[in-house]
Design an enzyme around this catalytic site. Structure first.
Site, PDB file in Angstrom:
ATOM      1  N   LEU A   1     -74.930 -17.960  29.232  1.00 25.96           N
ATOM      2  CA  LEU A   1     -75.033 -18.910  30.461  1.00 25.96           C
ATOM      3  C   LEU A   1     -73.402 -19.142  30.593  1.00 25.96           C
ATOM      4  O   LEU A   1     -72.584 -18.917  29.559  1.00 25.96           O
ATOM      5  CB  LEU A   1     -75.532 -20.161  30.030  1.00 25.96           C
ATOM      6  CG  LEU A   1     -77.315 -20.017  29.770  1.00 25.96           C
ATOM      7  CD1 LEU A   1     -77.835 -21.118  29.019  1.00 25.96           C
ATOM      8  CD2 LEU A   1     -77.755 -19.938  31.219  1.00 25.96           C
TER       9      LEU A   1
ATOM     10  N   LYS B   1     -63.647 -16.339  19.899  1.00 26.84           N
ATOM     11  CA  LYS B   1     -63.607 -15.982  21.432  1.00 26.84           C
ATOM     12  C   LYS B   1     -62.733 -16.943  22.319  1.00 26.84           C
ATOM     13  O   LYS B   1     -62.263 -16.249  23.105  1.00 26.84           O
ATOM     14  CB  LYS B   1     -65.256 -16.192  21.784  1.00 26.84           C
ATOM     15  CG  LYS B   1     -65.393 -15.735  23.325  1.00 26.84           C
ATOM     16  CD  LYS B   1     -64.939 -14.477  23.599  1.00 26.84           C
ATOM     17  CE  LYS B   1     -65.437 -14.332  25.186  1.00 26.84           C
ATOM     18  NZ  LYS B   1     -64.903 -12.855  25.580  1.00 26.84           N
TER      19      LYS B   1
HETATM   20  P1  NAD Z   1     -73.025 -14.947  35.479  1.00 24.60           P
HETATM   21  O1  NAD Z   1     -72.577 -16.122  36.266  1.00 24.60           O
HETATM   22  O2  NAD Z   1     -73.120 -13.552  36.236  1.00 24.60           O
HETATM   23  O3  NAD Z   1     -74.314 -15.272  34.848  1.00 24.60           O
HETATM   24  C1  NAD Z   1     -74.697 -16.336  34.398  1.00 24.60           C
HETATM   25  C2  NAD Z   1     -76.406 -16.501  34.691  1.00 24.60           C
HETATM   26  O4  NAD Z   1     -77.054 -17.613  34.081  1.00 24.60           O
HETATM   27  C3  NAD Z   1     -76.623 -16.299  36.130  1.00 24.60           C
HETATM   28  O5  NAD Z   1     -77.757 -15.537  36.355  1.00 24.60           O
HETATM   29  C4  NAD Z   1     -77.315 -17.709  36.595  1.00 24.60           C
HETATM   30  O6  NAD Z   1     -78.248 -17.987  37.495  1.00 24.60           O
HETATM   31  C5  NAD Z   1     -77.746 -18.335  35.002  1.00 24.60           C
HETATM   32  N1  NAD Z   1     -77.779 -19.828  34.679  1.00 24.60           N
HETATM   33  C6  NAD Z   1     -76.916 -20.583  35.029  1.00 24.60           C
HETATM   34  N2  NAD Z   1     -77.393 -21.845  34.940  1.00 24.60           N
HETATM   35  C7  NAD Z   1     -78.531 -21.621  34.197  1.00 24.60           C
HETATM   36  C8  NAD Z   1     -79.600 -22.432  33.867  1.00 24.60           C
HETATM   37  N3  NAD Z   1     -79.453 -23.761  33.780  1.00 24.60           N
HETATM   38  N4  NAD Z   1     -80.945 -21.946  33.529  1.00 24.60           N
HETATM   39  C9  NAD Z   1     -80.954 -20.742  33.598  1.00 24.60           C
HETATM   40  N5  NAD Z   1     -80.103 -19.933  33.986  1.00 24.60           N
HETATM   41  C10 NAD Z   1     -78.878 -20.058  34.466  1.00 24.60           C
HETATM   42  O7  NAD Z   1     -71.912 -14.860  34.222  1.00 24.60           O
HETATM   43  P2  NAD Z   1     -71.664 -13.641  33.257  1.00 24.60           P
HETATM   44  O8  NAD Z   1     -70.363 -13.031  33.824  1.00 24.60           O
HETATM   45  O9  NAD Z   1     -72.788 -13.058  32.797  1.00 24.60           O
HETATM   46  O10 NAD Z   1     -71.046 -14.669  32.060  1.00 24.60           O
HETATM   47  C11 NAD Z   1     -71.979 -15.194  31.114  1.00 24.60           C
HETATM   48  C12 NAD Z   1     -71.077 -15.675  29.905  1.00 24.60           C
HETATM   49  O11 NAD Z   1     -70.492 -14.469  29.394  1.00 24.60           O
HETATM   50  C13 NAD Z   1     -69.973 -16.822  30.373  1.00 24.60           C
HETATM   51  O12 NAD Z   1     -69.965 -17.773  29.378  1.00 24.60           O
HETATM   52  C14 NAD Z   1     -68.779 -15.856  30.441  1.00 24.60           C
HETATM   53  O13 NAD Z   1     -67.627 -16.433  29.998  1.00 24.60           O
HETATM   54  C15 NAD Z   1     -68.882 -14.854  29.186  1.00 24.60           C
HETATM   55  N6  NAD Z   1     -68.413 -13.580  29.189  1.00 24.60           N
HETATM   56  C16 NAD Z   1     -68.292 -12.866  30.464  1.00 24.60           C
HETATM   57  C17 NAD Z   1     -67.815 -11.516  30.591  1.00 24.60           C
HETATM   58  C18 NAD Z   1     -67.568 -10.677  31.774  1.00 24.60           C
HETATM   59  O14 NAD Z   1     -66.854  -9.820  31.862  1.00 24.60           O
HETATM   60  N7  NAD Z   1     -68.122 -11.208  33.022  1.00 24.60           N
HETATM   61  C19 NAD Z   1     -67.023 -11.027  29.329  1.00 24.60           C
HETATM   62  C20 NAD Z   1     -67.627 -11.649  28.146  1.00 24.60           C
HETATM   63  C21 NAD Z   1     -67.759 -12.816  28.113  1.00 24.60           C
END
Ligand code: NAD
Length: 305
Positions: free
Chosen positions: A65, A171
């Site tokens: 999330l 992280k």
């Molecule tokens: P994103 O915004 O694409 O995905 C988050 C998902 O969570 C969305 O589908 C959203 O609808 C869902 N969501 C939000 N609130 C919710 C809730 N209350 N209940 C159910 N679903 C809910 O983000 P992401 O890029 O997939 O990143 C997710 C995590 O991973 C973050 O903490 C980010 O910092 C970390 N991260 C991202 C990357 C990257 O390159 N994008 C790399 C490493 C780590």
């Protein structure tokens, strides 16, 4: 075989969950975004109506999330995962959140007879798709061992960082460094370009000096230098990571001044309407501010979507 749940099917979580289904684990999923859920159900996962239902259907629930408050409410809130889990159930949080929230959520789960493992991830959405993420793992050894077959669907580079919350500590430490380096690169390259240096010259020289870094050598050529700011690592998430580090530093009794500079850079980009664009946009913003092109002319038109 472990019954697995997955909540948060975004840029990262979507492909990570797909890899769990592909390895044959029965998977139950939940996300606020119906089309993200549909992609998983088409691949064989079952959709749940609430996080509680995911908990009830699973031995292990993975959360991926955006922010600490989302993890806390999805796991411990009303209709949350903890209301559905059976005794001994394990939450694996793979989101990037701060170690203080991580410990608090984990302690509460343990108090209720569950377990929590933290395993935030390094690398990019490409690695999420190929199941080759870096995993920074914290938690109690028995719980880690039990969830390892699930973690191994998603990552190949596994690092044991310590007890509960230590994966998240690793992280946040990593991301404040990676993001401040990225922001510093955009500044330095813009200064050089404004003086008339070509990107080619700057890269050639810096490759041999202490200025060299993996953002310059690996990440920026793939996106920033080809004018592609389509969402890979979004500015809003980078800002969140740096903010977590700045706040963590404050809680530890010092001011993370370099982090604060990067955070201001990211905040300015968000104020300008680029929160959902890739961090590659920071370079374009510098170019616009200085009226120079850092990138080769052929790549400087930008990618629209
Ligand atoms: P994103 O915004 O694409 O995905 C988050 C998902 O969570 C969305 O589908 C959203 O609808 C869902 N969501 C939000 N609130 C919710 C809730 N209350 N209940 C159910 N679903 C809910 O983000 P992401 O890029 O997939 O990143 C997710 C995590 O991973 C973050 O903490 C980010 O910092 C970390 N991260 C991202 C990357 C990257 O390159 N994008 C790399 C490493 C780590």
């Amino acid at each position: 075989m472990l019954k697995v749940g997955f909540i948060g099917l975004g840029v990262m979580g979507g492909p990570m969950a797909l890899n769990i289904v592909k390895r044959g684990f029965p998977l139950t999923v939940f996300d606020l975004n119906a089309s993200a859920v549909e992609q998983l159900t088409r691949a064989g996962a079952r959709a749940a109506a609430t996080p509680r239902e995911v908990g009830a259907a699973s031995d292990v629930v993975v959360t991926m999330l955006p922010e600490p408050q989302h993890v806390e409410s999805v796991v411990l809130g009303a209709d949350g995962v903890a209301e559905g889990l059976k005794s001994g159930g394990i939450v694996v949080d793979m989101s990037t959140i701060d170690p203080i929230t991580s410990k608090r959520v984990g302690d509460e789960l343990r108090r209720r007879g569950f377990e929590m493992v933290d395993s935030p991830v390094g690398k990019t959405s490409e690695h999420a798709a190929t199941g080759t993420l870096t995993l920074m793992i914290g938690g109690n050894p028995a719980a880690i061992e039990r969830v390892m077959p699930v973690l191994e669907c998603m990552g190949t580079d596994k690092y044991m960082c310590g007890g509960p919350g230590m994966g998240h500590a690793m992280k946040v430490t990593n991301n404040v460094l990676a993001t401040t380096i990225f922001a510093a690169n955009t500044e330095a390259l813009a200064i050089g370009a404004k003086c008339g240096l070509t990107l080619e010259t700057m890269m050639e020289v810096m490759r041999t000096t202490m200025g060299w870094n993996a953002q310059l050598g690996v990440a920026m050529p793939k996106k920033a230098f080809v004018g592609d700011d389509s969402a890979g690592f979004m500015i809003k998430l980078a800002a969140k990571d740096v903010r977590l580090a700045v706040e963590l530093a404050k809680a530890q009794g010092f001011e993370a001044l370099v982090g604060q500079g990067a955070l201001k850079t990211l905040q300015n980009a968000m104020d300008a309407g680029f929160a959902d664009r890739d961090t590659a946009r920071l370079l374009m913003i510098r170019e616009d501010q200085l009226g120079v092109k850092v990138r080769p002319a052929a790549a400087s038109t930008g990618k629209a979507a």
